[in-house]
Design an enzyme around this catalytic site. Structure first.
Site, PDB file in Angstrom:
ATOM      1  N   GLU A  19      16.660 -11.463  -4.273  1.00 43.99           N
ATOM      2  CA  GLU A  19      15.428 -11.288  -3.479  1.00 43.99           C
ATOM      3  C   GLU A  19      15.071 -12.613  -2.805  1.00 43.99           C
ATOM      4  O   GLU A  19      15.175 -13.667  -3.407  1.00 43.99           O
ATOM      5  CB  GLU A  19      14.329 -10.879  -4.466  1.00 43.99           C
ATOM      6  CG  GLU A  19      12.962 -10.772  -3.884  1.00 43.99           C
ATOM      7  CD  GLU A  19      11.964 -10.313  -4.930  1.00 43.99           C
ATOM      8  OE1 GLU A  19      12.184  -9.267  -5.571  1.00 43.99           O
ATOM      9  OE2 GLU A  19      10.960 -11.013  -5.107  1.00 43.99           O
ATOM     10  N   THR A  50      10.702  -9.897   0.323  1.00 48.67           N
ATOM     11  CA  THR A  50       9.332  -9.653  -0.144  1.00 48.67           C
ATOM     12  C   THR A  50       8.354  -9.515   1.028  1.00 48.67           C
ATOM     13  O   THR A  50       8.642  -9.933   2.148  1.00 48.67           O
ATOM     14  CB  THR A  50       8.851 -10.798  -1.062  1.00 48.67           C
ATOM     15  OG1 THR A  50       8.998 -12.029  -0.356  1.00 48.67           O
ATOM     16  CG2 THR A  50       9.652 -10.854  -2.343  1.00 48.67           C
ATOM     17  N   TYR A  51       7.206  -8.932   0.712  1.00 46.97           N
ATOM     18  CA  TYR A  51       6.138  -8.787   1.719  1.00 46.97           C
ATOM     19  C   TYR A  51       4.916  -9.572   1.246  1.00 46.97           C
ATOM     20  O   TYR A  51       4.524  -9.481   0.071  1.00 46.97           O
ATOM     21  CB  TYR A  51       5.754  -7.312   1.893  1.00 46.97           C
ATOM     22  CG  TYR A  51       4.768  -7.144   3.021  1.00 46.97           C
ATOM     23  CD1 TYR A  51       5.211  -6.903   4.314  1.00 46.97           C
ATOM     24  CD2 TYR A  51       3.394  -7.292   2.800  1.00 46.97           C
ATOM     25  CE1 TYR A  51       4.315  -6.800   5.363  1.00 46.97           C
ATOM     26  CE2 TYR A  51       2.497  -7.200   3.849  1.00 46.97           C
ATOM     27  CZ  TYR A  51       2.957  -6.943   5.123  1.00 46.97           C
ATOM     28  OH  TYR A  51       2.069  -6.858   6.169  1.00 46.97           O
ATOM     29  N   HIS A  95      10.210  -4.953   1.039  1.00 47.78           N
ATOM     30  CA  HIS A  95       9.124  -4.567   0.142  1.00 47.78           C
ATOM     31  C   HIS A  95       7.973  -4.084   1.021  1.00 47.78           C
ATOM     32  O   HIS A  95       7.658  -4.708   2.029  1.00 47.78           O
ATOM     33  CB  HIS A  95       8.674  -5.758  -0.701  1.00 47.78           C
ATOM     34  CG  HIS A  95       9.714  -6.201  -1.679  1.00 47.78           C
ATOM     35  ND1 HIS A  95       9.453  -7.092  -2.694  1.00 47.78           N
ATOM     36  CD2 HIS A  95      11.027  -5.857  -1.810  1.00 47.78           C
ATOM     37  CE1 HIS A  95      10.554  -7.280  -3.402  1.00 47.78           C
ATOM     38  NE2 HIS A  95      11.531  -6.559  -2.878  1.00 47.78           N
ATOM     39  N   GLY A 126       0.968  -4.104  -4.471  1.00 47.45           N
ATOM     40  CA  GLY A 126       0.508  -5.430  -4.044  1.00 47.45           C
ATOM     41  C   GLY A 126      -0.653  -5.871  -4.917  1.00 47.45           C
ATOM     42  O   GLY A 126      -1.219  -5.083  -5.677  1.00 47.45           O
ATOM     43  N   ALA A 145       0.757   2.450  -6.099  1.00 48.40           N
ATOM     44  CA  ALA A 145       2.101   2.574  -5.523  1.00 48.40           C
ATOM     45  C   ALA A 145       2.556   4.037  -5.508  1.00 48.40           C
ATOM     46  O   ALA A 145       3.293   4.444  -4.612  1.00 48.40           O
ATOM     47  CB  ALA A 145       3.080   1.715  -6.314  1.00 48.40           C
ATOM     48  N   HIS A 183       2.225  -4.291 -17.065  1.00 45.79           N
ATOM     49  CA  HIS A 183       1.475  -4.828 -15.927  1.00 45.79           C
ATOM     50  C   HIS A 183       0.154  -5.369 -16.448  1.00 45.79           C
ATOM     51  O   HIS A 183      -0.476  -4.751 -17.317  1.00 45.79           O
ATOM     52  CB  HIS A 183       1.238  -3.730 -14.883  1.00 45.79           C
ATOM     53  CG  HIS A 183       0.537  -4.243 -13.669  1.00 45.79           C
ATOM     54  ND1 HIS A 183      -0.816  -4.084 -13.465  1.00 45.79           N
ATOM     55  CD2 HIS A 183       0.991  -4.944 -12.606  1.00 45.79           C
ATOM     56  CE1 HIS A 183      -1.153  -4.655 -12.314  1.00 45.79           C
ATOM     57  NE2 HIS A 183      -0.081  -5.181 -11.773  1.00 45.79           N
ATOM     58  N   GLN A 210      10.006  -6.541 -13.380  1.00 42.82           N
ATOM     59  CA  GLN A 210       9.433  -7.880 -13.312  1.00 42.82           C
ATOM     60  C   GLN A 210      10.385  -8.807 -14.068  1.00 42.82           C
ATOM     61  O   GLN A 210      11.117  -8.358 -14.962  1.00 42.82           O
ATOM     62  CB  GLN A 210       8.044  -7.862 -13.981  1.00 42.82           C
ATOM     63  CG  GLN A 210       7.305  -9.171 -13.986  1.00 42.82           C
ATOM     64  CD  GLN A 210       7.089  -9.700 -12.575  1.00 42.82           C
ATOM     65  OE1 GLN A 210       8.015 -10.261 -11.983  1.00 42.82           O
ATOM     66  NE2 GLN A 210       5.900  -9.512 -12.048  1.00 42.82           N
TER      67      GLN A 210
HETATM   68  P1  FAD Z   1       1.154   0.305  -9.435  1.00 35.42           P
HETATM   69  O1  FAD Z   1       2.364   1.007  -9.881  1.00 35.42           O
HETATM   70  O2  FAD Z   1       0.256   0.999  -8.482  1.00 35.42           O
HETATM   71  O3  FAD Z   1       0.345  -0.124 -10.739  1.00 35.42           O
HETATM   72  C1  FAD Z   1      -0.729  -1.061 -10.634  1.00 35.42           C
HETATM   73  C2  FAD Z   1      -1.602  -0.965 -11.866  1.00 35.42           C
HETATM   74  O4  FAD Z   1      -2.350   0.254 -11.840  1.00 35.42           O
HETATM   75  C3  FAD Z   1      -0.841  -0.934 -13.188  1.00 35.42           C
HETATM   76  O5  FAD Z   1      -1.620  -1.597 -14.147  1.00 35.42           O
HETATM   77  C4  FAD Z   1      -0.747   0.558 -13.529  1.00 35.42           C
HETATM   78  O6  FAD Z   1      -0.650   0.770 -14.915  1.00 35.42           O
HETATM   79  C5  FAD Z   1      -2.066   1.062 -12.961  1.00 35.42           C
HETATM   80  N1  FAD Z   1      -2.033   2.428 -12.440  1.00 35.42           N
HETATM   81  C6  FAD Z   1      -1.055   3.011 -11.721  1.00 35.42           C
HETATM   82  N2  FAD Z   1      -1.413   4.244 -11.347  1.00 35.42           N
HETATM   83  C7  FAD Z   1      -2.666   4.455 -11.834  1.00 35.42           C
HETATM   84  C8  FAD Z   1      -3.604   5.522 -11.771  1.00 35.42           C
HETATM   85  N3  FAD Z   1      -3.306   6.663 -11.150  1.00 35.42           N
HETATM   86  N4  FAD Z   1      -4.813   5.362 -12.375  1.00 35.42           N
HETATM   87  C9  FAD Z   1      -5.133   4.231 -13.021  1.00 35.42           C
HETATM   88  N5  FAD Z   1      -4.277   3.167 -13.118  1.00 35.42           N
HETATM   89  C10 FAD Z   1      -3.063   3.287 -12.532  1.00 35.42           C
HETATM   90  N6  FAD Z   1       3.756  -8.020  -4.518  1.00 35.42           N
HETATM   91  C11 FAD Z   1       3.641  -8.280  -3.186  1.00 35.42           C
HETATM   92  O7  FAD Z   1       2.532  -8.467  -2.693  1.00 35.42           O
HETATM   93  N7  FAD Z   1       4.755  -8.362  -2.385  1.00 35.42           N
HETATM   94  C12 FAD Z   1       6.008  -8.162  -2.867  1.00 35.42           C
HETATM   95  O8  FAD Z   1       6.982  -8.254  -2.122  1.00 35.42           O
HETATM   96  C13 FAD Z   1       6.160  -7.878  -4.267  1.00 35.42           C
HETATM   97  N8  FAD Z   1       7.380  -7.629  -4.794  1.00 35.42           N
HETATM   98  C14 FAD Z   1       7.486  -7.273  -6.125  1.00 35.42           C
HETATM   99  C15 FAD Z   1       8.748  -6.937  -6.649  1.00 35.42           C
HETATM  100  C16 FAD Z   1       8.892  -6.591  -7.977  1.00 35.42           C
HETATM  101  C17 FAD Z   1      10.244  -6.213  -8.520  1.00 35.42           C
HETATM  102  C18 FAD Z   1       7.750  -6.578  -8.833  1.00 35.42           C
HETATM  103  C19 FAD Z   1       7.904  -6.223 -10.292  1.00 35.42           C
HETATM  104  C20 FAD Z   1       6.495  -6.893  -8.321  1.00 35.42           C
HETATM  105  C21 FAD Z   1       6.346  -7.244  -6.968  1.00 35.42           C
HETATM  106  N9  FAD Z   1       5.101  -7.527  -6.412  1.00 35.42           N
HETATM  107  C22 FAD Z   1       4.984  -7.809  -5.069  1.00 35.42           C
HETATM  108  C23 FAD Z   1       3.904  -7.591  -7.257  1.00 35.42           C
HETATM  109  C24 FAD Z   1       3.152  -6.251  -7.339  1.00 35.42           C
HETATM  110  O9  FAD Z   1       2.663  -5.895  -6.063  1.00 35.42           O
HETATM  111  C25 FAD Z   1       2.014  -6.416  -8.335  1.00 35.42           C
HETATM  112  O10 FAD Z   1       2.522  -6.581  -9.635  1.00 35.42           O
HETATM  113  C26 FAD Z   1       0.911  -5.390  -8.302  1.00 35.42           C
HETATM  114  O11 FAD Z   1      -0.173  -5.887  -9.064  1.00 35.42           O
HETATM  115  C27 FAD Z   1       1.287  -4.033  -8.885  1.00 35.42           C
HETATM  116  O12 FAD Z   1       2.150  -3.380  -8.086  1.00 35.42           O
HETATM  117  P2  FAD Z   1       2.815  -1.972  -8.570  1.00 35.42           P
HETATM  118  O13 FAD Z   1       3.578  -1.457  -7.438  1.00 35.42           O
HETATM  119  O14 FAD Z   1       3.507  -2.174  -9.860  1.00 35.42           O
HETATM  120  O15 FAD Z   1       1.488  -1.126  -8.772  1.00 35.42           O
END
Ligand code: FAD
Length: 317
Positions: A19, A50-51, A95, A126, A145, A183, A210
């Site tokens: 990445e 990444t974004y 991303h 994000g 997400a 998370h 992660q």
């Molecule tokens: P989600 O899957 O939406 O989860 C976020 C939180 O909400 C979690 O605590 C989950 O348990 C909770 N949750 C999910 N669904 C629900 C629901 N329906 N109700 C209540 N709670 C819920 N960030 C960037 O800005 N740019 C990047 O390029 C980037 N690349 C990444 C690449 C990888 C491999 C990883 C692991 C992370 C990356 N991140 C990036 C960081 C990421 O955006 C953050 O960790 C962010 O806080 C969570 O993203 P997620 O997609 O896991 O969120």
């Protein structure tokens, strides 16, 4: 080609991927090429880009008042993906985040990716903007997400926002993030896993984890995913520690723990060079064990600095 096709074609061999971060605004794309080229000998089948969402700074105006200004320090994700495909003939995985995007902007971004021949997307929520404590979705955007995955799946089915009619379907392979150490906002690992399952049930094709420094955490996470009916490939993410600053920054920023043995050895390091050497040694150990366990791919977080990853990959791939 889709990431999952690459994994299938590997027929059990562990693939190498990595990445990169877009350069700071105004810097040339050469820095991206300089980071990629040393790693090409390990035959990456895909490279993630990444974004980085907007940040807010305060500027003093002539009348002395402060003006809140939005800036994006690292734009260019889509352009870099297109450049990677064009220059190296390697698949690029942009991303895509929910933060700062309305659903329509997301749709338009996905249309651009589709037109560029990009078949893969890592769908993420994000983080909160730096000046805010909590993540706030765009008023007409996605809060999680999973909702972004839903939108991409709909476009893969030819369902766009504006019409009931079926349009040109996209063909995105969708990756999502997983957290072996949970998370940071999740109540506990089981609830985080439940939401991860929702992303997969919604149509995510694979998971990238992660970073972690203790392989046991990854193996246990995979076991729990399987026990919870999450059956897609789970790609481990590794990051070589490089500087003394990393020893506090990585646990704080990424909400991960160093295992005791690594922490004890890090405490003995007096310089960045010593940390870097230890990071490489630890990375080799982790990657070798993961490869022996038959993981589908090892994904390295280079942070656009490929030197340590190259040294590790030379020993492992
Ligand atoms: P989600 O899957 O939406 O989860 C976020 C939180 O909400 C979690 O605590 C989950 O348990 C909770 N949750 C999910 N669904 C629900 C629901 N329906 N109700 C209540 N709670 C819920 N960030 C960037 O800005 N740019 C990047 O390029 C980037 N690349 C990444 C690449 C990888 C491999 C990883 C692991 C992370 C990356 N991140 C990036 C960081 C990421 O955006 C953050 O960790 C962010 O806080 C969570 O993203 P997620 O997609 O896991 O969120």
């Amino acid at each position: 080609m889709q990431v999952t096709e690459h994994l299938k074609n590997a027929k059990g061999k562990t693939l190498f991927s990595f990445e990169i971060l877009p350069p700071l605004k105004g810097k040339s794309i050469q820095s991206i090429y300089d980071g990629i080229e040393p790693l090409m000998e390990f035959d990456p089948k895909f490279i993630n880009v990444t974004y980085h969402r907007e940040e807010y700074i305060y500027k003093t105006r002539e009348n002395g008042l402060l003006e809140k200004v939005s800036i994006r320090k690292r734009p260019g994700t889509v352009g870099i993906c297109a450049a990677i495909i064009n220059k190296y003939n390697v698949d690029a995985v942009p991303h895509l985040i929910c933060g700062g995007f309305s659903k329509e902007e997301t749709e338009n971004a996905l249309i651009d990716l589709h037109f560029l021949g990009i078949d893969n997307v890592l769908a993420l929520r994000g983080d909160a903007v730096k000046t805010e404590a909590n993540f706030r979705p765009h008023a007409n955007g996605h809060a999680y997400a999973r909702e972004l995955v839903d939108q991409i799946v709909q476009m893969n089915d030819g369902q766009y926002l504006m019409d009931d009619v079926s349009l040109d379907p996209t063909n995105f392979c969708i990756g999502v993030a997983g957290y072996p150490e949970k998370h940071f906002e999740a109540m506990n690992l089981p609830s985080d896993m439940e939401y991860l399952k929702q992303k997969v049930d919604a149509g995510a094709d694979y998971i990238v984890t992660q970073m972690f420094f203790d392989n046991t955490k990854y193996f246990e996470f995979v076991d729990k995913c399987r026990a919870n009916g999450i059956n897609v490939p789970i790609i481990p993410g590794l990051k070589p520690i490089k500087t003394l600053k990393h020893t506090s920054f990585l646990p704080k920023f990424f909400h991960i723990d160093f295992p005791d043995e690594l922490a004890e050895n890090l405490l003995k390091c007096k310089s960045n060079d010593e940390v870097k050497a230890l990071g490489i040694e630890w990375g080799i150990k982790q990657a070798k064990e993961l490869k022996e366990a038959g993981v589908p791919c090892i994904h390295f977080y280079t942070m656009s600095n490929s030197e340590s990853v190259k040294t590790i990959a030379k020993e492992v791939f």
